[in-house]
Design a protein around this motif. Sequence first.
Motif, mmCIF file in Angstrom:
data_model
loop_
_atom_site.group_PDB
_atom_site.id
_atom_site.type_symbol
_atom_site.label_atom_id
_atom_site.label_comp_id
_atom_site.label_asym_id
_atom_site.label_seq_id
_atom_site.Cartn_x
_atom_site.Cartn_y
_atom_site.Cartn_z
ATOM 1 N N ALA A 76 0.839 -1.212 0.000
ATOM 2 C CA ALA A 76 0.000 0.000 0.000
ATOM 3 C C ALA A 76 0.871 1.258 0.000
ATOM 4 N N CYS A 77 0.320 2.330 -0.552
ATOM 5 C CA CYS A 77 1.072 3.586 -0.569
ATOM 6 C C CYS A 77 1.111 4.177 0.833
ATOM 7 N N CYS A 78 2.109 5.030 1.056
ATOM 8 C CA CYS A 78 2.317 5.494 2.436
ATOM 9 C C CYS A 78 1.136 6.290 3.008
ATOM 10 N N PRO A 79 0.420 7.146 2.240
ATOM 11 C CA PRO A 79 -0.756 7.798 2.847
ATOM 12 C C PRO A 79 -1.837 6.806 3.293
ATOM 13 N N THR A 80 -2.027 5.712 2.516
ATOM 14 C CA THR A 80 -3.027 4.712 2.922
ATOM 15 C C THR A 80 -2.611 4.089 4.250
ATOM 16 N N ILE A 81 -1.312 3.771 4.362
ATOM 17 C CA ILE A 81 -0.836 3.117 5.586
ATOM 18 C C ILE A 81 -1.002 4.059 6.790
ATOM 19 N N PRO A 117 -7.633 5.592 -11.192
ATOM 20 C CA PRO A 117 -6.545 4.636 -11.298
ATOM 21 C C PRO A 117 -5.617 4.545 -10.092
ATOM 22 N N CYS A 118 -5.769 5.361 -9.069
ATOM 23 C CA CYS A 118 -4.835 5.225 -7.949
ATOM 24 C C CYS A 118 -5.542 4.607 -6.753
ATOM 25 N N ARG A 119 -4.807 4.405 -5.678
ATOM 26 C CA ARG A 119 -5.352 3.704 -4.524
ATOM 27 C C ARG A 119 -6.437 4.469 -3.789
ATOM 28 N N PHE A 120 -6.568 5.739 -4.100
ATOM 29 C CA PHE A 120 -7.550 6.539 -3.378
ATOM 30 C C PHE A 120 -8.930 5.887 -3.444
ATOM 31 N N GLY A 121 -9.218 5.278 -4.593
ATOM 32 C CA GLY A 121 -10.509 4.612 -4.764
ATOM 33 C C GLY A 121 -10.653 3.375 -3.894
ATOM 34 N N GLN A 122 -9.522 2.915 -3.324
ATOM 35 C CA GLN A 122 -9.598 1.683 -2.521
ATOM 36 C C GLN A 122 -9.252 1.895 -1.051
ATOM 37 N N TYR A 123 -9.167 3.149 -0.640
ATOM 38 C CA TYR A 123 -8.842 3.398 0.776
ATOM 39 C C TYR A 123 -9.802 2.645 1.689
ATOM 40 N N HIS A 124 -11.084 2.715 1.314
ATOM 41 C CA HIS A 124 -12.071 2.083 2.201
ATOM 42 C C HIS A 124 -11.832 0.581 2.317
ATOM 43 N N GLY A 262 3.016 17.961 -4.424
ATOM 44 C CA GLY A 262 3.101 16.522 -4.170
ATOM 45 C C GLY A 262 1.744 15.879 -4.114
ATOM 46 N N GLU A 263 1.728 14.685 -3.631
ATOM 47 C CA GLU A 263 0.491 13.911 -3.519
ATOM 48 C C GLU A 263 -0.439 14.631 -2.540
ATOM 49 N N PHE A 264 -1.738 14.537 -2.803
ATOM 50 C CA PHE A 264 -2.723 15.339 -2.072
ATOM 51 C C PHE A 264 -2.562 15.268 -0.553
ATOM 52 N N GLY A 370 -5.146 10.198 -11.990
ATOM 53 C CA GLY A 370 -4.597 9.418 -10.875
ATOM 54 C C GLY A 370 -3.669 10.323 -10.110
ATOM 55 N N GLY A 371 -3.779 10.298 -8.791
ATOM 56 C CA GLY A 371 -2.963 11.207 -7.997
ATOM 57 C C GLY A 371 -3.278 12.631 -8.400
ATOM 58 N N GLU A 372 -2.252 13.434 -8.547
ATOM 59 C CA GLU A 372 -2.441 14.848 -8.893
ATOM 60 C C GLU A 372 -2.374 15.053 -10.409
ATOM 61 N N THR A 396 6.621 12.917 -2.541
ATOM 62 C CA THR A 396 6.189 11.731 -3.268
ATOM 63 C C THR A 396 6.049 10.553 -2.316
ATOM 64 N N PRO A 397 4.866 9.971 -2.240
ATOM 65 C CA PRO A 397 4.699 8.852 -1.307
ATOM 66 C C PRO A 397 5.389 7.594 -1.818
ATOM 67 N N TYR A 398 5.963 6.883 -0.892
ATOM 68 C CA TYR A 398 6.510 5.568 -1.210
ATOM 69 C C TYR A 398 5.378 4.708 -1.782
ATOM 70 N N SER A 399 5.670 4.003 -2.869
ATOM 71 C CA SER A 399 4.714 3.080 -3.482
ATOM 72 C C SER A 399 3.497 3.778 -4.106
ATOM 73 N N CYS A 400 3.715 4.968 -4.642
ATOM 74 C CA CYS A 400 2.610 5.657 -5.326
ATOM 75 C C CYS A 400 2.897 5.703 -6.819
ATOM 76 N N MET A 401 2.079 5.004 -7.589
ATOM 77 C CA MET A 401 2.328 4.937 -9.026
ATOM 78 C C MET A 401 2.175 6.304 -9.723
ATOM 79 N N PRO A 402 1.073 7.045 -9.499
ATOM 80 C CA PRO A 402 0.940 8.313 -10.230
ATOM 81 C C PRO A 402 2.063 9.302 -9.930
ATOM 82 N N ASN A 403 2.476 9.395 -8.674
ATOM 83 C CA ASN A 403 3.530 10.349 -8.344
ATOM 84 C C ASN A 403 4.876 9.936 -8.937
#
Length: 510
Positions: A76-81, A117-124, A262-264, A370-372, A396-403
């Motif tokens: 998972a990307c660092c903001p999700t974690i 396309p990014c993890r934001f859609g899967q945070y829940h 950077g990432e939101f 995706g991302g910003e 830039t978050p670790y493990s973030c594809m768009p960033n």
Amino acid sequence: MATATQPTVNHYKAYKPRPFSRKERETTTILYGGLTWKHERIIQGTMHNLNYNAQPLPNVARADLDAGKEMIDVGACCPTIFTTGNLVNFLKSEVANKSKEEVANNYVFLTAGACGPCRFGQYHESYTMALDGLGLRDFRMFLLAQDQLDQGSQDGGGLEINLPLSMGLIWAILCGDVLTDLEYMIRPYEVVPGQTDQVMQESVELLYEAFRDRPLYDNKWRTLAWHLTTDYFTGALREVRKKWDAIEVDRLQVKPKVKVTGEFWLQTHEGDGNYNIKRWLESEGAENIPPPIAVWLHYLMHPEIRKLEKRHEMTNRARLKMVIMKAVERLYNSTYNRFRKALGNLPNELPNQIELKELADPFYHFELRGGEGHMLIGKALYAYHHKKAHMVCELTPYSCMPNTMSVGSMAGVLGKYPDLLYAPIEIKGDAEVHALSRCQMILTEAKKRSQRDFDEVLEKTGLTVEAIRQYEERHPELRRATYRVPHMGYPGTAANYVMHLAKTGRIGRA
Ligand code: SF4
């Protein structure tokens, strides 16, 4: 039923919250988070105004990273974690004092949701995984879709995502943004250490009360019209401005200006989640330009407009939709500008989205969402071409594809503009020294540039620091935090200030 040869299969079941009934509203607290303490407190005013019990989660801390890592998938990307860990740690602390059943009944969690396309859609999904791990599957979580202001009553009627709530949340975010802009442009120059933070605290409380006491209307259209036309919020911001008047600043301190992008979540956050990088930059002698959330909300309007523009056939319906979208955009910008004006036009204006798109276009296509998206490239070039900052610090978050894609595209940008100072900082949450030392290397060059600009302005104008100080003694209004220094073609505040004073032609030359 499983036999000796057939193992039991637990099929995946998507999370669906239990109903949150209207009668539970008085005994249930809505949790939320992910923004700054300022935005969250003003948002709390909106929630209290609508008679919800609402409470922001504690600010993200380093321990949340560990809790998040234990609970969700390792990729998972660092903001999700961080944000999952934040919820987990809060629920764990509650479970330590109450039964799980009580915790599941006493709280619900409201979070933003999206697709894409990014993890934001899967945070829940990550939150669900963590709730399973905590044995709190019954805990209720609701999604606030970013593109629907009027989602109506959620299952059970305890939470209504309607116009009074959505307009209140957006207006609270815009007020939090203009205030944050003011904070970051004043604090580095304050004469009395800590005064800006003190005034900020008082200002946020004043706005909290304004939002808590806002009038409510039953009718949707009246709610909309009132928010768009009222002087209620600008009046509160004018009161806020009076508080900032009391702060004395010394703008002759030469400081590099850093545009934070950077990432939101990472760019917005103020705390351990991004190594507290904005405070760290200030402690290193820099002035930040913080990223307003308003730019992201503005960006969300544009894909729809682009889609309409690219239609093969323009029907009347599509034409009407386009007119409405553009009118909404104009109203949004004018609201932000009214809030800026109430604060003496000190906060920065919103960048033009078309310009961001065009600046980024040769390097990053605007349809790569995706991302910003393209905005990271656009914002870096905007700061560079308009001479708004000496350097850009991209988080830039670790493990973030768009960033990762935008950092890659920046290689092309730097090939074309080699003098753009750019510090991409990868944030994992546990590699602080490494990240900050990278930033420090670029900051050293930014400091040299800001001093060079300042020396150049002194030479060009023939003014001296001593002459300016004497002039300030006779004109103390110049040292007020609310005195507006216009942009005079330099990124740095000190250089613009001297240039501005020289234009007035009232100070004796050396
Ligand atoms: S933009 Fe990156 S860091 Fe942010 S939610 Fe999406 S994948 Fe995660």
